[in-house]
Design a protein around this motif. Structure first.
Motif, PDB file in Angstrom:
ATOM      1  N   GLY A  67       1.808   4.813  -4.841  1.00  0.00           N
ATOM      2  CA  GLY A  67       1.394   3.497  -5.311  1.00  0.00           C
ATOM      3  C   GLY A  67       2.266   2.366  -4.795  1.00  0.00           C
ATOM      4  N   GLU A  68       3.565   2.647  -4.685  1.00  0.00           N
ATOM      5  CA  GLU A  68       4.461   1.588  -4.209  1.00  0.00           C
ATOM      6  C   GLU A  68       4.116   1.184  -2.780  1.00  0.00           C
ATOM      7  OE1 GLU A  68       9.240   0.669  -3.632  1.00  0.00           O
ATOM      8  OE2 GLU A  68       8.574   2.530  -4.594  1.00  0.00           O
ATOM      9  N   ARG A  69       3.769   2.146  -1.935  1.00  0.00           N
ATOM     10  CA  ARG A  69       3.374   1.832  -0.564  1.00  0.00           C
ATOM     11  C   ARG A  69       2.117   0.968  -0.549  1.00  0.00           C
ATOM     12  NH1 ARG A  69       4.117   4.159   4.492  1.00  0.00           N
ATOM     13  NH2 ARG A  69       5.416   5.788   3.544  1.00  0.00           N
ATOM     14  N   PHE A  70       1.150   1.322  -1.396  1.00  0.00           N
ATOM     15  CA  PHE A  70      -0.104   0.569  -1.456  1.00  0.00           C
ATOM     16  C   PHE A  70       0.149  -0.873  -1.917  1.00  0.00           C
ATOM     17  CE2 PHE A  70      -3.577  -0.910  -4.249  1.00  0.00           C
ATOM     18  CZ  PHE A  70      -4.579  -1.044  -3.305  1.00  0.00           C
ATOM     19  N   VAL A  71       0.931  -1.034  -2.995  1.00  0.00           N
ATOM     20  CA  VAL A  71       1.221  -2.369  -3.513  1.00  0.00           C
ATOM     21  C   VAL A  71       2.009  -3.178  -2.493  1.00  0.00           C
ATOM     22  CG1 VAL A  71       2.473  -3.643  -5.303  1.00  0.00           C
ATOM     23  CG2 VAL A  71       1.113  -1.647  -5.923  1.00  0.00           C
ATOM     24  N   THR A  72       2.926  -2.525  -1.788  1.00  0.00           N
ATOM     25  CA  THR A  72       3.723  -3.214  -0.774  1.00  0.00           C
ATOM     26  C   THR A  72       2.839  -3.784   0.326  1.00  0.00           C
ATOM     27  OG1 THR A  72       5.663  -1.830  -1.172  1.00  0.00           O
ATOM     28  CG2 THR A  72       5.525  -2.916   0.964  1.00  0.00           C
ATOM     29  N   HIS A  73       1.830  -3.039   0.731  1.00  0.00           N
ATOM     30  CA  HIS A  73       0.980  -3.469   1.831  1.00  0.00           C
ATOM     31  C   HIS A  73       0.014  -4.588   1.440  1.00  0.00           C
ATOM     32  CE1 HIS A  73       2.360   0.125   4.000  1.00  0.00           C
ATOM     33  NE2 HIS A  73       1.946  -0.487   5.073  1.00  0.00           N
ATOM     34  N   ILE A  74      -0.247  -4.765   0.171  1.00  0.00           N
ATOM     35  CA  ILE A  74      -1.201  -5.811  -0.195  1.00  0.00           C
ATOM     36  C   ILE A  74      -0.563  -6.990  -0.936  1.00  0.00           C
ATOM     37  CG2 ILE A  74      -3.083  -4.143  -0.349  1.00  0.00           C
ATOM     38  CD1 ILE A  74      -2.936  -4.450  -3.406  1.00  0.00           C
ATOM     39  N   GLY A  75       0.646  -6.784  -1.516  1.00  0.00           N
ATOM     40  CA  GLY A  75       1.156  -7.871  -2.341  1.00  0.00           C
ATOM     41  C   GLY A  75       2.643  -8.130  -2.300  1.00  0.00           C
ATOM     42  N   VAL A  76       3.393  -7.424  -1.470  1.00  0.00           N
ATOM     43  CA  VAL A  76       4.844  -7.642  -1.421  1.00  0.00           C
ATOM     44  C   VAL A  76       5.171  -8.556  -0.248  1.00  0.00           C
ATOM     45  CG1 VAL A  76       7.080  -6.570  -1.025  1.00  0.00           C
ATOM     46  CG2 VAL A  76       5.459  -5.516  -2.598  1.00  0.00           C
ATOM     47  N   VAL A  77       5.916  -9.613  -0.540  1.00  0.00           N
ATOM     48  CA  VAL A  77       6.305 -10.602   0.475  1.00  0.00           C
ATOM     49  C   VAL A  77       7.796 -10.484   0.735  1.00  0.00           C
ATOM     50  CG1 VAL A  77       6.502 -13.071   0.956  1.00  0.00           C
ATOM     51  CG2 VAL A  77       4.455 -12.175  -0.164  1.00  0.00           C
ATOM     52  N   ARG A  78       8.159 -10.574   2.002  1.00  0.00           N
ATOM     53  CA  ARG A  78       9.557 -10.643   2.431  1.00  0.00           C
ATOM     54  C   ARG A  78       9.669 -11.728   3.487  1.00  0.00           C
ATOM     55  NH1 ARG A  78       8.771  -4.989   1.824  1.00  0.00           N
ATOM     56  NH2 ARG A  78      10.208  -4.050   0.319  1.00  0.00           N
ATOM     57  N   ALA A  79      10.809 -12.363   3.542  1.00  0.00           N
ATOM     58  CA  ALA A  79      10.993 -13.449   4.512  1.00  0.00           C
ATOM     59  C   ALA A  79      10.963 -12.947   5.942  1.00  0.00           C
ATOM     60  CB  ALA A  79      12.314 -14.172   4.236  1.00  0.00           C
ATOM     61  N   SER A  80      11.188 -11.662   6.144  1.00  0.00           N
ATOM     62  CA  SER A  80      11.185 -11.100   7.494  1.00  0.00           C
ATOM     63  C   SER A  80       9.778 -10.837   8.017  1.00  0.00           C
ATOM     64  CB  SER A  80      11.992  -9.795   7.513  1.00  0.00           C
ATOM     65  OG  SER A  80      11.440  -8.855   6.590  1.00  0.00           O
ATOM     66  N   LEU A  81       8.773 -10.909   7.168  1.00  0.00           N
ATOM     67  CA  LEU A  81       7.403 -10.647   7.584  1.00  0.00           C
ATOM     68  C   LEU A  81       6.869 -11.799   8.432  1.00  0.00           C
ATOM     69  CD1 LEU A  81       5.886  -9.275   4.250  1.00  0.00           C
ATOM     70  CD2 LEU A  81       6.352  -7.957   6.316  1.00  0.00           C
ATOM     71  N   PRO A  82       5.891 -11.532   9.288  1.00  0.00           N
ATOM     72  CA  PRO A  82       5.229 -12.637   9.997  1.00  0.00           C
ATOM     73  C   PRO A  82       4.611 -13.623   9.003  1.00  0.00           C
ATOM     74  CG  PRO A  82       4.645 -10.524  10.971  1.00  0.00           C
ATOM     75  CD  PRO A  82       5.394 -10.210   9.720  1.00  0.00           C
ATOM     76  N   LEU A  83       4.564 -14.888   9.397  1.00  0.00           N
ATOM     77  CA  LEU A  83       4.106 -15.924   8.474  1.00  0.00           C
ATOM     78  C   LEU A  83       2.679 -15.682   7.993  1.00  0.00           C
ATOM     79  CD1 LEU A  83       4.553 -18.601   7.048  1.00  0.00           C
ATOM     80  CD2 LEU A  83       3.834 -19.768   9.141  1.00  0.00           C
ATOM     81  N   ASP A  84       1.784 -15.266   8.886  1.00  0.00           N
ATOM     82  CA  ASP A  84       0.395 -15.073   8.472  1.00  0.00           C
ATOM     83  C   ASP A  84       0.273 -13.952   7.446  1.00  0.00           C
ATOM     84  OD1 ASP A  84       1.159 -13.186  10.340  1.00  0.00           O
ATOM     85  OD2 ASP A  84      -0.807 -13.068  11.318  1.00  0.00           O
ATOM     86  N   VAL A  85       1.085 -12.907   7.590  1.00  0.00           N
ATOM     87  CA  VAL A  85       1.069 -11.810   6.608  1.00  0.00           C
ATOM     88  C   VAL A  85       1.583 -12.308   5.260  1.00  0.00           C
ATOM     89  CG1 VAL A  85       1.981  -9.536   6.047  1.00  0.00           C
ATOM     90  CG2 VAL A  85       1.332 -10.069   8.397  1.00  0.00           C
ATOM     91  N   SER A  86       2.652 -13.091   5.278  1.00  0.00           N
ATOM     92  CA  SER A  86       3.195 -13.636   4.029  1.00  0.00           C
ATOM     93  C   SER A  86       2.180 -14.523   3.329  1.00  0.00           C
ATOM     94  CB  SER A  86       4.470 -14.432   4.316  1.00  0.00           C
ATOM     95  OG  SER A  86       5.520 -13.586   4.709  1.00  0.00           O
ATOM     96  N   LEU A  87       1.488 -15.352   4.093  1.00  0.00           N
ATOM     97  CA  LEU A  87       0.496 -16.251   3.490  1.00  0.00           C
ATOM     98  C   LEU A  87      -0.657 -15.470   2.872  1.00  0.00           C
ATOM     99  CD1 LEU A  87       0.341 -19.090   6.170  1.00  0.00           C
ATOM    100  CD2 LEU A  87       1.515 -19.111   3.965  1.00  0.00           C
ATOM    101  N   LEU A  88      -1.061 -14.385   3.524  1.00  0.00           N
ATOM    102  CA  LEU A  88      -2.146 -13.573   2.980  1.00  0.00           C
ATOM    103  C   LEU A  88      -1.724 -12.834   1.709  1.00  0.00           C
ATOM    104  CD1 LEU A  88      -3.681 -12.045   6.243  1.00  0.00           C
ATOM    105  CD2 LEU A  88      -4.761 -13.688   4.685  1.00  0.00           C
ATOM    106  N   ARG A  89      -0.459 -12.414   1.656  1.00  0.00           N
ATOM    107  CA  ARG A  89       0.000 -11.635   0.510  1.00  0.00           C
ATOM    108  C   ARG A  89       0.468 -12.500  -0.661  1.00  0.00           C
ATOM    109  NH1 ARG A  89       3.800  -6.812   3.067  1.00  0.00           N
ATOM    110  NH2 ARG A  89       2.193  -5.815   4.381  1.00  0.00           N
ATOM    111  N   THR A  90       0.800 -13.749  -0.412  1.00  0.00           N
ATOM    112  CA  THR A  90       1.398 -14.584  -1.462  1.00  0.00           C
ATOM    113  C   THR A  90       0.551 -14.682  -2.731  1.00  0.00           C
ATOM    114  OG1 THR A  90       2.686 -15.869   0.130  1.00  0.00           O
ATOM    115  CG2 THR A  90       2.275 -16.880  -2.002  1.00  0.00           C
ATOM    116  N   PRO A  91      -0.767 -14.891  -2.646  1.00  0.00           N
ATOM    117  CA  PRO A  91      -1.536 -14.972  -3.900  1.00  0.00           C
ATOM    118  C   PRO A  91      -1.385 -13.743  -4.781  1.00  0.00           C
ATOM    119  CG  PRO A  91      -2.848 -15.761  -2.060  1.00  0.00           C
ATOM    120  CD  PRO A  91      -1.617 -15.152  -1.466  1.00  0.00           C
ATOM    121  N   LEU A  92      -1.393 -12.558  -4.179  1.00  0.00           N
ATOM    122  CA  LEU A  92      -1.243 -11.335  -4.977  1.00  0.00           C
ATOM    123  C   LEU A  92       0.211 -11.062  -5.339  1.00  0.00           C
ATOM    124  CD1 LEU A  92      -3.740  -8.759  -3.420  1.00  0.00           C
ATOM    125  CD2 LEU A  92      -3.866  -9.890  -5.639  1.00  0.00           C
TER     126      LEU A  92
END
Length: 258
Positions: A67-92
């Motif tokens: 479950g942690e892997r699944f939640v990480t891929h859809i809703g966990v944000v880190r500053a090291s991620l690409p900006l577009d990925v962060s923007l997509l994940r931020t709402p969740l």
């Protein structure tokens, strides 16, 4: 006997003053919330109920196998991620609670603060404040990592891999906006002071993001107060002008047609 009377009178006077202060600070807010809840029950706060259930759901899922892997891929944000990925994940990411903190705290905060905000500010403004202020904290973390630890608000590179999720920034921002709307100045000031003291005493990413969320919340609250009814009037005027123009063209076309 006189001493006891004097002490009792002093205590009564203090309680009376505290009661008047509480009524002045929260009386209108309490009356508004009580009226809506008494009339609609949970239907008065569908946004808060949904947000609370989402946090509970993510909390359960991320502790299941895989479950942690699944939640990480859809809703966990880190500053090291690409900006577009962060923007997509931020709402969740707003609904993904921290792994090392008790989830009941997040559930209680979100249900109470989101519920009051939904009643006082409205659903649309509640979502705008929650998302914008969470996004502001996320972008602040990215900028801090990018400029590096040699600057005042910079962070070392390892902060870019810190999990940056949770509703706390949104809760702080909504509390400030509620206080501003209800003119609960002592409450709003207390929230601001606590957040600043937290950032000074415990200088970490979460504390600084709370201060950023607080600043953006104040900007939103002030802009809504100043320009809140401007755009509805502009849109109403545009709609009226469009209707008049359409009617004029219809009459002109009817007059030209033989």
């Amino acid at each position: 006997m006189k001493q006891m009377t004097h002490a009792g009178g002093a205590r009564e006077g203090t309680l009376a003053y505290a009661r008047r202060a509480a009524v002045a600070e929260w009386g209108a807010l309490f009356a508004t919330v009580r009226e809506h809840v008494a009339r609609k029950r949970f239907a008065a706060v569908p946004l808060a109920t949904t947000a609370t259930l989402l946090i509970l759901l993510f909390s359960i899922v991320q502790h299941l196998p895989g479950g942690e892997r699944f939640v990480t891929h859809i809703g966990v944000v880190r500053a090291s991620l690409p900006l577009d990925v962060s923007l997509l994940r931020t709402p969740l990411s707003l609904y993904v609670p921290a792994l090392d903190l008790p989830v009941w705290g997040a559930l209680a905060q979100v249900f109470v603060v989101f519920g009051v905000a939904e009643i006082v500010l409205g659903k649309r403004l509640t979502l705008v404040v929650a998302y914008v202020c969470t996004l502001a904290g996320t972008l602040f973390a990215r900028i801090g990592v990018a400029i590096g630890p040699d600057h005042l608000f910079g962070f070392p590179s390892w902060v870019g891999y810190v999990r940056d999720t949770g509703p706390s920034a949104a809760v702080v921002a909504l509390a400030v906006c509620i206080a501003f709307r209800c003119r609960a100045w002592w409450t709003g000031g207390t929230v601001a002071v606590v957040m600043v003291v937290e950032a000074v005493v415990l200088p970490n990413l979460a504390g600084l993001e709370h201060v950023v969320a607080l600043l953006f919340a104040v900007l939103i609250a002030v802009s809504v107060e100043v320009f809140g009814d401007l755009w509805p009037r502009v849109l109403a005027g545009v709609g009226a002008a469009t209707s008049v123009a359409t009617e004029a063209r219809r009459r002109t076309a009817g007059a030209v047609t033989p």
